[in-house]
Design a protein around this motif. Structure first.
Motif, PDB file in Angstrom:
ATOM      1  N   GLU A   1       0.829  -1.205   0.000  1.00 30.86           N
ATOM      2  CA  GLU A   1       0.000   0.000   0.000  1.00 30.86           C
ATOM      3  C   GLU A   1       0.865   1.257   0.000  1.00 30.86           C
ATOM      4  O   GLU A   1       1.736   1.416   0.851  1.00 30.86           O
TER       5      GLU A   1
ATOM      6  N   VAL B   1      -0.206   5.482  -8.975  1.00 32.40           N
ATOM      7  CA  VAL B   1      -0.463   5.074  -7.597  1.00 32.40           C
ATOM      8  C   VAL B   1      -1.709   4.206  -7.609  1.00 32.40           C
ATOM      9  O   VAL B   1      -2.801   4.683  -7.914  1.00 32.40           O
ATOM     10  N   GLU B   2      -1.539   2.928  -7.309  1.00 34.04           N
ATOM     11  CA  GLU B   2      -2.662   1.993  -7.253  1.00 34.04           C
ATOM     12  C   GLU B   2      -3.028   1.776  -5.791  1.00 34.04           C
ATOM     13  O   GLU B   2      -2.264   1.186  -5.035  1.00 34.04           O
ATOM     14  N   LEU B   3      -4.199   2.251  -5.401  1.00 36.54           N
ATOM     15  CA  LEU B   3      -4.649   2.221  -4.013  1.00 36.54           C
ATOM     16  C   LEU B   3      -5.595   1.052  -3.772  1.00 36.54           C
ATOM     17  O   LEU B   3      -6.319   0.633  -4.677  1.00 36.54           O
TER      18      LEU B   3
ATOM     19  N   PRO C   1     -10.400   7.481  -7.002  1.00 36.59           N
ATOM     20  CA  PRO C   1     -10.037   7.875  -5.621  1.00 36.59           C
ATOM     21  C   PRO C   1      -9.807   9.387  -5.511  1.00 36.59           C
ATOM     22  O   PRO C   1      -8.707   9.877  -5.726  1.00 36.59           O
TER      23      PRO C   1
ATOM     24  N   TYR D   1       2.248  11.807  -2.695  1.00 36.69           N
ATOM     25  CA  TYR D   1       2.842  10.559  -3.179  1.00 36.69           C
ATOM     26  C   TYR D   1       4.075  10.873  -4.014  1.00 36.69           C
ATOM     27  O   TYR D   1       5.088  10.169  -3.948  1.00 36.69           O
TER      28      TYR D   1
ATOM     29  N   LYS E   1      -3.833   8.451  -9.942  1.00 43.74           N
ATOM     30  CA  LYS E   1      -4.281   7.566  -8.860  1.00 43.74           C
ATOM     31  C   LYS E   1      -5.415   6.709  -9.385  1.00 43.74           C
ATOM     32  O   LYS E   1      -6.258   7.187 -10.140  1.00 43.74           O
TER      33      LYS E   1
ATOM     34  N   PHE F   1      -7.808   2.800  -8.249  1.00 40.43           N
ATOM     35  CA  PHE F   1      -8.008   1.680  -7.337  1.00 40.43           C
ATOM     36  C   PHE F   1      -7.497   0.406  -7.992  1.00 40.43           C
ATOM     37  O   PHE F   1      -7.526   0.266  -9.220  1.00 40.43           O
TER      38      PHE F   1
ATOM     39  N   PRO G   1      -2.396  -3.257  -4.396  1.00 39.69           N
ATOM     40  CA  PRO G   1      -1.896  -1.878  -4.306  1.00 39.69           C
ATOM     41  C   PRO G   1      -0.378  -1.813  -4.469  1.00 39.69           C
ATOM     42  O   PRO G   1       0.351  -2.666  -3.967  1.00 39.69           O
TER      43      PRO G   1
END
Length: 184
Positions: A48, A100-102, A123, A132, A158, A160, A164
């Motif tokens: 994460e 950024v993979e949340l 997101p 980030y 960003k 999802f 993550p």
């Protein structure tokens, strides 16, 4: 008694059927040519993503960085070193593409989770993309690029994801840095 699996001093490895010394296939890993300085470098930080946290201060006046930020930066620096594979840092202006993979919040329904993974829900809540970016710039400084001031272009996104992670691709640009004298 000597173990057959361990070589003796001066032993150069197995000999072929002709009695000549065979070339060790693993020695090519150490002797292979390193990547060109103009090749892009991709740093993948699994887990994460953690945004750069603000500096904190104790009542006695000591300033410190939060533990989660310090751990993520250390993990990021290790990932950057592995991505560089012994290459020297890039010393020309660069462009960074950050993804950024949340993780999807666990409290969301299955339908909302599916919409988030397919990209219908984005997101838009905290944390900001620039935090980030600060975290990754601190991680690649002196490892991938010789100074993070060389970053002249940034593209950040960003989204999802089920797994993550943070992916940063650093592209050297065909430009001369302004702080270096050109030969006359």
């Amino acid at each position: 008694m000597r173990d057959r699996n361990w070589p003796e001093a001066g032993d150069l490895g197995p000999k072929g059927s002709s009695g000549k010394q065979e070339r060790d296939p693993f020695s090519e890993i150490a002797t292979r040519k390193q990547g060109d300085r103009r090749d892009p470098v991709t740093v993948i930080i699994n887990g994460e993503p953690v945004a750069k946290g603000r500096m904190r201060m104790t009542r006695r006046g000591f300033v410190y960085t939060p533990a989660a930020t310090r751990k993520f930066e250390a993990h990021s620096r290790l990932s950057a070193q592995l991505a560089m594979d012994g290459r020297p840092p890039i010393d020309v202006p660069v462009r960074i593409e950050l993804l950024v993979e949340l993780p999807v919040p666990a409290s969301w329904s299955r339908r909302k989770t599916a919409d988030a993974i397919t990209g219908r829900i984005r997101p838009t809540s905290r944390t900001d993309v620039d935090n980030y970016l600060k975290a990754i710039l601190d991680a690649i400084n002196t490892i991938v690029v010789s100074d993070d001031a060389q970053v002249v272009e940034v593209y950040a996104k960003k989204k999802f994801s089920v797994a993550p992670k943070m992916i940063a691709t650093i592209f050297p640009l065909d430009a001369t840095p302004s702080n270096r004298r050109t030969s006359r």
